[in-house]
Design a protein around this motif. Structure first.
Motif, short mmCIF file in Angstrom:
data_model
loop_
_atom_site.label_atom_id
_atom_site.label_comp_id
_atom_site.label_asym_id
_atom_site.label_seq_id
_atom_site.Cartn_x
_atom_site.Cartn_y
_atom_site.Cartn_z
N ARG A 13 48.96 6.42 -5.55
CA ARG A 13 49.40 6.43 -4.14
C ARG A 13 48.20 6.41 -3.19
O ARG A 13 48.20 5.72 -2.18
CB ARG A 13 50.25 7.67 -3.85
N ILE A 15 45.12 5.38 -3.88
CA ILE A 15 44.42 4.08 -3.95
C ILE A 15 45.18 3.04 -3.13
O ILE A 15 44.59 2.27 -2.36
CB ILE A 15 44.27 3.59 -5.42
N MET A 16 46.51 3.05 -3.27
CA MET A 16 47.31 2.08 -2.52
C MET A 16 47.18 2.32 -1.02
O MET A 16 47.14 1.37 -0.24
CB MET A 16 48.79 2.16 -2.94
N ILE A 19 43.93 0.93 0.04
CA ILE A 19 44.00 -0.53 0.06
C ILE A 19 44.70 -1.01 1.34
O ILE A 19 44.25 -1.93 2.01
CB ILE A 19 44.73 -1.05 -1.22
N ARG A 20 45.78 -0.32 1.68
CA ARG A 20 46.52 -0.71 2.90
C ARG A 20 45.68 -0.48 4.14
O ARG A 20 45.73 -1.25 5.10
CB ARG A 20 47.84 0.04 2.96
N ARG A 22 42.44 -0.66 4.27
CA ARG A 22 41.46 -1.76 4.29
C ARG A 22 42.08 -3.02 4.90
O ARG A 22 41.45 -3.70 5.71
CB ARG A 22 41.01 -2.09 2.86
N ILE A 23 43.32 -3.28 4.50
CA ILE A 23 44.00 -4.47 5.03
C ILE A 23 44.20 -4.33 6.55
O ILE A 23 43.94 -5.24 7.32
CB ILE A 23 45.36 -4.68 4.32
N LYS A 26 41.03 -4.84 8.44
CA LYS A 26 40.69 -6.26 8.54
C LYS A 26 41.52 -6.92 9.63
O LYS A 26 41.04 -7.76 10.37
CB LYS A 26 40.92 -6.95 7.20
N LYS A 27 42.79 -6.50 9.68
CA LYS A 27 43.66 -7.10 10.70
C LYS A 27 43.25 -6.67 12.10
O LYS A 27 43.49 -7.37 13.06
CB LYS A 27 45.11 -6.77 10.40
N LEU B 339 48.50 -0.83 -10.21
CA LEU B 339 48.65 -0.91 -8.75
C LEU B 339 49.70 -1.96 -8.46
O LEU B 339 50.02 -2.79 -9.32
CB LEU B 339 47.32 -1.29 -8.10
N TYR B 340 50.27 -1.93 -7.25
CA TYR B 340 51.40 -2.81 -6.98
C TYR B 340 51.26 -3.46 -5.60
O TYR B 340 50.81 -2.84 -4.65
CB TYR B 340 52.72 -2.05 -7.09
N GLU B 349 43.64 -7.60 -2.03
CA GLU B 349 42.81 -6.38 -2.00
C GLU B 349 42.80 -5.69 -3.36
O GLU B 349 41.77 -5.17 -3.78
CB GLU B 349 43.32 -5.42 -0.92
#
Lengths: 177, 398
Positions: A13, A15-16, A19-20, A22-23, A26-27, B339-340, B349
């Motif tokens: 969770r 890590i996700m 990742i979100r 980071r996205i 970028k946006k 990961l998903y 990413e």
């Protein structure tokens, strides 16, 4: 539904969510230097491509009107392109018109094709204008983005100066031993 | 000396040629239990799952120590009629008769199998009957309340079929359930509005004695890192999206990552040097491929368990799964081994993170392996099945 997490070593969770984030960053435009260079190149390509758009697009279309467009008059369907013989043929067709009307009524078709002819002209005009507008806006966005970056840089500079000045002010107010 | 348990499995197809899905799952469990019980399988003569054409000879045979009794399919599936009825049952105003007609069209239609299973259940010839896949005729028409304890492995996907009224008596009739995942259990219990007896079991895997990733690379001429896909290359498995995401990822990031596909292709694979489709490979090759890969991609939206995901966990390879599949999302979260992604940005990413961080890949690999050992090792699966059989027998005895 309760989900029992077995793994103590990896928090998927988390890590996700990173990742979100980071996205999202970028946006928001927080790119690395390398990414900025890459994007700048891509944008430039896009602008160059749009500049390749022919501004005489509409003129060209108009000069070759007969290729894509047609003028449609009520007597168009009775005309012929066979020179002198054609005149004779057109006269015969004219004479036979009342008989032909016994079989079918060409008026709705003539009306529809005339309207279609007008619509074709409007569509070409609109397409031309939209493409021009899109190109103009693309350039404008590029320009605004560059100005935003400059403004950000100036703002950051001003903040640094402000912090430096505040520090000086505190030092000045402090009682001397 | 205690008497050996006598068990019978009921499944739509059964055979060594079937290397995936609920049928393969059923075979692995039947073979596992055959070491501890007298096991027989009641199935049809079909191998083809589209029209259920009779392929195997009718009658008895023994495969890997399991007695298999096959019954003929009396009527092949009329694909067009089945498609039309599948549309009908998805509309709000459809009737119970439509659902019954759909089930008969679904197949595999085998009245001989039905008579045999119903008779066996009535006469109490077995300690338990174990039914695989709720959605097929073979389960729907043979699982009825009887004196014999029954266990159902529903292998339900999130496609809404389980909501059909047709299946309510079926779910009532099963004494115990062997669910594939927490999500499957939750989905069925929510739909039925009650708790279902049973436990989350899943399935283990035929594990390799040795793996050789380097040999796989040499055999197939693969040098650099690659993302692996294993399974049927099909629209329903989400492969077109995977190709699209992957090609865009390479373009956007300049990565050298390749995509290696193992499985029969039923759609066109893009002709790009970075995508290598190897076709159907032997079981050992799959394990070698997993060992050589950077990660496994699972782009499918509908999975009841995904055995290849569990195999990737065992092989210590992280999984990149479709977030729209609740089962895969849950497996990734619980295990820490995957990961998903729900869109291209997340796909990009995730691959960037995995490609750039070997430590994270290793940590995820270890977490996945530990999860597999805890939940899907054969002794664990065996214990769960024996517990389920015992619970089903106790319910009937009471």
């Amino acid at each position: 539904m309760s989900i029992e997490i077995d793994s103590k070593d990896v928090d998927v969770r988390k890590i996700m969510s990173e990742i979100r984030e980071r996205i999202a960053e970028k946006k928001r435009g927080l790119y690395t230097d390398e990414e900025i260079r890459e994007i700048a190149e891509r944008k430039l390509e896009a602008v160059l491509e749009s500049r390749q758009f022919n501004p005489d697009f509409l003129k060209d279309f108009k000069t070759k009107s007969e290729v894509w467009n047609y003028t449609f008059q009520p007597d168009t369907i009775y005309r012929t392109s066979r020179g002198g013989m054609g005149g004779f043929l057109a006269t015969i067709r004219g004479l036979l018109k009342p008989i032909q009307k016994l079989f079918w009524n060409p008026t709705p078709m003539i009306a529809a094709l005339s309207r279609q002819s007008d619509l074709n002209q409007y569509t070409v005009q609109m397409l031309h204008n939209l493409t021009l507008e899109l190109t103009r806006m693309n350039l404008e966005v590029q320009e605004l983005r560059a100005r935003l970056q400059q403004t950000d840089a100036s703002l950051e500079e001003l903040r640094k100066r402000e912090r430096a000045l505040e520090a000086l002010a505190v030092l000045k107010d402090e009682p001397k031993p | 000396m205690t008497e050996r348990l006598k068990l019978a499995f009921v499944v739509q197809r059964y055979g060594l040629e079937i290397a995936g899905g609920a049928e393969y799952h059923c075979r692995l469990i039947a073979e596992l239990l055959s070491a501890h019980a007298e096991v027989e399988v009641f199935t049809t003569c079909a191998l083809d799952y589209v029209e259920w054409k009779n392929h195997y000879p009718e009658g008895e045979t023994v495969q890997n120590g399991v007695r298999v009794r096959r019954f003929p399919v009396a009527r092949q599936r009329d694909v067009l009629r089945f498609a039309a009825l599948s549309e009908t049952i998805q509309t709000a105003g459809h009737s119970g008769q439509d659902e019954e007609a759909w089930m008969d069209a679904q197949g595999p239609y085998s009245p001989a199998l039905q008579d045999h299973v119903l008779k066996a259940a009535r006469e109490g010839l077995h300690d338990a009957l174990i039914f695989f896949s709720y959605r097929y005729w073979t389960t729907c028409r043979t699982l009825k309340p009887s004196r014999t304890p029954s266990i159902m492995a529903p292998t339900a996907e999130d496609d809404g079929l389980y909501r059909l009224g047709l299946f309510r008596p079926l779910f009532e009739a099963a004494t115990q359930f062997a669910f594939n995942s927490v999500e499957e259990r939750h989905m069925l219990e929510t739909s039925l509005g009650r708790a279902l007896p049973g436990e989350v079991v899943g399935v283990g895997s035929a594990l390799p004695s040795t793996v050789d990733g380097a040999a796989f690379r040499k055999r197939h001429g693969i040098a650099g890192p690659f993302l692996l896909y294993v399974g049927r290359i099909d629209l329903n498995k989400g492969c077109p999206d995977l190709f699209d995401h992957f090609l865009r990822y390479r373009k956007e990031t300049g990565s050298d990552l390749a995509l290696v596909l193992i499985g029969r292709a039923v759609l066109e694979v893009p002709s790009d040097a970075s995508i290598k489709s190897l076709g159907f490979l032997e079981e050992g090759e799959k394990w070698d491929a997993l060992a050589a890969s950077m990660a496994l991609a699972i782009p499918s939206r509908l999975e009841s368990l995904s055995m290849v995901t569990l195999e990737a966990f065992y092989a210590e390879r992280p999984v990149v799964a479709n977030a729209h599949c609740a089962v895969l999302r849950g497996q990734c979260r619980r295990s820490g081994g995957g990961l998903y992604y729900s869109d291209h940005d997340e796909f990009r990413e995730i691959l960037s993170v995995l490609e750039g961080d070997a430590t994270l890949r290793a940590r995820m690999g270890r977490a996945g392996h530990a999860y597999f050992d805890k939940h899907y090792a054969w002794p664990v699966i065996l214990e769960k099945y024996l517990r389920l059989i015992d619970a089903a027998r106790q319910v009937k005895a009471a």
